[in-house]
Design a protein around this motif. Structure first.
Motif, short mmCIF file in Angstrom:
data_model
loop_
_atom_site.label_atom_id
_atom_site.label_comp_id
_atom_site.label_asym_id
_atom_site.label_seq_id
_atom_site.Cartn_x
_atom_site.Cartn_y
_atom_site.Cartn_z
N ALA A 123 0.81 -1.29 -0.10
CA ALA A 123 -0.14 -0.11 0.12
C ALA A 123 0.76 1.44 0.07
N ALA A 124 2.05 1.44 0.74
CA ALA A 124 2.83 2.57 0.85
C ALA A 124 3.62 2.52 -0.36
N GLU A 125 3.92 1.51 -1.02
CA GLU A 125 4.48 1.60 -2.41
C GLU A 125 3.69 2.16 -3.30
N ILE A 126 2.41 1.72 -3.51
CA ILE A 126 1.50 2.21 -4.50
C ILE A 126 1.27 3.45 -4.37
N CYS A 127 0.72 3.85 -2.96
CA CYS A 127 0.52 5.54 -2.85
C CYS A 127 1.89 6.36 -2.98
N GLY A 128 3.01 5.79 -3.05
CA GLY A 128 4.13 6.57 -3.32
C GLY A 128 4.43 6.85 -4.95
N LEU A 129 4.01 5.64 -5.54
CA LEU A 129 4.16 5.89 -6.97
C LEU A 129 2.91 6.58 -7.64
N PHE A 180 -3.37 21.71 -12.77
CA PHE A 180 -3.64 20.79 -11.52
C PHE A 180 -2.59 21.13 -10.49
N VAL A 181 -3.14 20.80 -9.31
CA VAL A 181 -2.39 20.78 -8.07
C VAL A 181 -2.49 19.18 -7.30
N ASN A 182 -1.44 18.96 -6.55
CA ASN A 182 -1.26 17.62 -6.12
C ASN A 182 -1.73 17.29 -4.75
N ILE A 183 -2.77 16.48 -4.81
CA ILE A 183 -3.33 15.87 -3.39
C ILE A 183 -2.77 14.50 -3.26
N CYS A 184 -1.94 14.41 -2.29
CA CYS A 184 -1.14 12.96 -2.20
C CYS A 184 -1.92 12.30 -1.47
N ALA A 185 -1.64 10.79 -1.28
CA ALA A 185 -2.29 9.77 -0.64
C ALA A 185 -1.22 8.88 0.02
N VAL A 186 -1.84 8.61 1.37
CA VAL A 186 -1.00 7.81 2.04
C VAL A 186 -1.82 6.79 2.83
N SER A 187 -1.31 5.67 3.01
CA SER A 187 -1.84 4.37 3.94
C SER A 187 -1.42 4.39 5.25
N LEU A 188 -2.25 4.50 6.07
CA LEU A 188 -1.96 4.42 7.61
C LEU A 188 -1.94 2.91 7.93
N PHE A 189 -1.69 2.07 7.21
CA PHE A 189 -1.39 0.74 7.67
C PHE A 189 0.00 0.54 8.30
N ASP A 190 0.97 1.53 7.94
CA ASP A 190 2.38 1.50 8.54
C ASP A 190 2.37 2.92 8.81
N VAL A 191 2.25 3.57 9.94
CA VAL A 191 2.29 5.14 10.34
C VAL A 191 3.76 5.58 9.97
N LYS A 192 4.78 4.90 10.38
CA LYS A 192 6.15 5.48 10.06
C LYS A 192 6.54 5.70 8.74
N LYS A 193 5.80 4.79 7.49
CA LYS A 193 6.03 4.87 6.30
C LYS A 193 5.00 6.29 5.83
#
Length: 318
Positions: free
Chosen positions: A71-77, A93-106
Motif C-alpha cells: 500500500a505504501a509503495e502504491i501510494c508513493g508511485l 493541476f495541483v497535487n493531493i497526495c495519498a498515504v496509507s496508515l497501515f504503517d504510520v512510520k512510512k
C-alpha cells in the motif's frame, strides 16, 4: 468544445477527482476509465465543461486489499505520477497526495516527501484502516505532521465489516451505495468523540459526498448527543462542525445540495466531481455536479466560493 481561454464566469476548481496513472493501474488492476491517465483526454474534458483546475488524488480505497508495504509503495508511485502531471501542466493541476496508515512510520515519511518534493496541497486517507478507527492513538503522529504543514485531510470512504443484508454480492451493492457514505459518517464521529479534533483543533477535514449522512441528520445528531452523550464532549457537538468541509460529489442529486449548503454554509463547500468515475467515463458526474451547484438559489458570490474560491484558500492556489 468550450475553451477556458477568455471564458467569463467564476474559476472552477475540482478538489475531489481521481487520477489513476498507467503505472498504478498496472499494479492495482482496478475498474476505471483508462482515458483518465491520458493528459490530453483529461484536459479535453476539463475544457469541455469549464473546469479550470483539478486537484487529483488516488482513491485510497484501492489499496485496502494490499499489505502495508504494498500500500505504501502504491501510494508513493501515485504521488510521483500525480506530481509529474501537475509539473507538466502547472496552471491546471495541483497535487493531493495519498498515504496509507497501515504503517504510520512510512506514512509520515511519505507526508514529508510529498511536502518537500512533490508540492503537496493536501493528504487523502481512507475512512478506516482495515477496520481501525481514525481516532486510534497510533495515528496521533500523523495528525501532528498534518497540523505542522497546515494541510487539509481528504477523507475517502472505503469498505467496512458488513453483514449479508447489505454486502456487495447478496445485498445488491448496498455496501457501495450506502455503506461508503456511512463509513465517512463514522469517521467524522470518531474524529470528534475520539478526541482528535480537541487534540488538534486546527485540523481541516474534507468529507466526500458533501458530509455523507451528517447534514441530512444534523438535528437528530445534536438532539441525541445532548440527551445521551453530553458528558463525552467538552463542548457542544455543533462547535466541531467548523473543522469539516464537504465536497459536491453527489452524483447530481439536486435536492441534496441545498441540504449541504444549509449545514456547511458558503465557506466550507468545495466543488468536487469524483471524476473519472460515473457514466460516460466520468463526464456524467462532472456535468451533473456542476448542474446541482448551479441549481441552488443562493447568492452569486456564494456560488463562486463553492466553485473555486474556497478551494483557492484551502489549497493555497494563486
Amino acid at each position: 468544445m468550450v475553451s477556458n481561454k477568455g471564458r467569463k464566469g467564476p474559476r472552477v476548481i475540482d478538489v475531489f477527482c481521481h487520477h489513476i496513472s498507467e503505472s498504478v493501474g498496472r499494479r492495482v488492476r482496478a475498474d476505471f476509465p483508462p482515458g483518465n491517465a491520458n493528459p490530453d483526454v483529461r484536459l479535453g474534458i476539463m475544457e469541455k465543461y469549464g473546469i479550470d483546475v483539478q486537484a487529483p488524488s488516488l482513491p485510497p480505497s484501492i489499496v485496502r486489499r494490499f499489505s502495508a508495504d504494498e500500500a505504501a509503495e502504491i501510494c508513493g508511485l501515485s504521488n510521483n505520477d500525480n506530481y509529474a502531471l501537475c509539473k507538466a501542466f502547472r496552471d491546471r493541476f495541483v497535487n493531493i497526495c495519498a498515504v496509507s496508515l497501515f504503517d504510520v512510520k512510512k506514512a509520515l515519511r511519505e507526508v514529508e516527501r510529498s511536502v518537500n518534493d512533490l508540492d503537496c496541497r493536501g493528504i487523502t486517507i481512507a475512512t478506516n484502516q482495515k477496520g481501525q478507527g481514525l481516532d486510534s492513538p497510533e495515528y496521533f503522529p500523523f495528525y501532528e505532521k498534518i497540523v505542522q504543514y497546515d494541510l487539509p485531510i481528504f477523507l475517502h470512504p472505503t469498505d467496512w465489516e458488513s453483514y449479508p443484508l447489505v454486502d456487495m454480492d447478496k445485498g445488491w451493492r448496498m455496501m457501495h451505495v450506502f455503506g461508503w457514505p456511512f463509513d465517512t459518517t463514522q469517521a467524522v464521529w470518531r474524529l470528534i468523540f475520539g478526541g482528535i479534533i480537541d487534540r488538534y483543533p486546527s485540523l481541516k477535514i474534507v468529507t466526500h459526498h458533501l458530509g455523507a449522512m451528517i447534514p441530512y441528520f444534523a438535528r437528530r445528531v445534536e438532539q441525541n448527543v445532548n440527551k445521551f452523550l453530553r458528558d463525552k464532549l467538552p463542548k457542544q457537538i455543533s462547535e466541531y462542525w467548523g473543522n469539516f468541509y464537504g465536497d459536491t460529489a453527489l452524483d447530481g442529486t439536486v435536492a441534496a445540495y441545498p441540504c449541504g449548503y444549509a449545514f456547511f454554509g458558503p465557506d466550507r463547500i468545495l466543488f468536487g466531481t469524483d471524476y473519472p468515475f460515473g457514466a460516460e467515463e466520468g463526464e456524467d458526474f462532472i456535468r451533473s455536479n456542476l448542474a446541482g451547484v448551479m441549481a441552488m438559489s443562493i447568492p452569486a458570490g456564494d456560488t463562486e466560493k463553492i466553485l473555486g474560491g474556497n478551494a483557492r484558500k484551502l489549497l493555497k492556489i494563486d
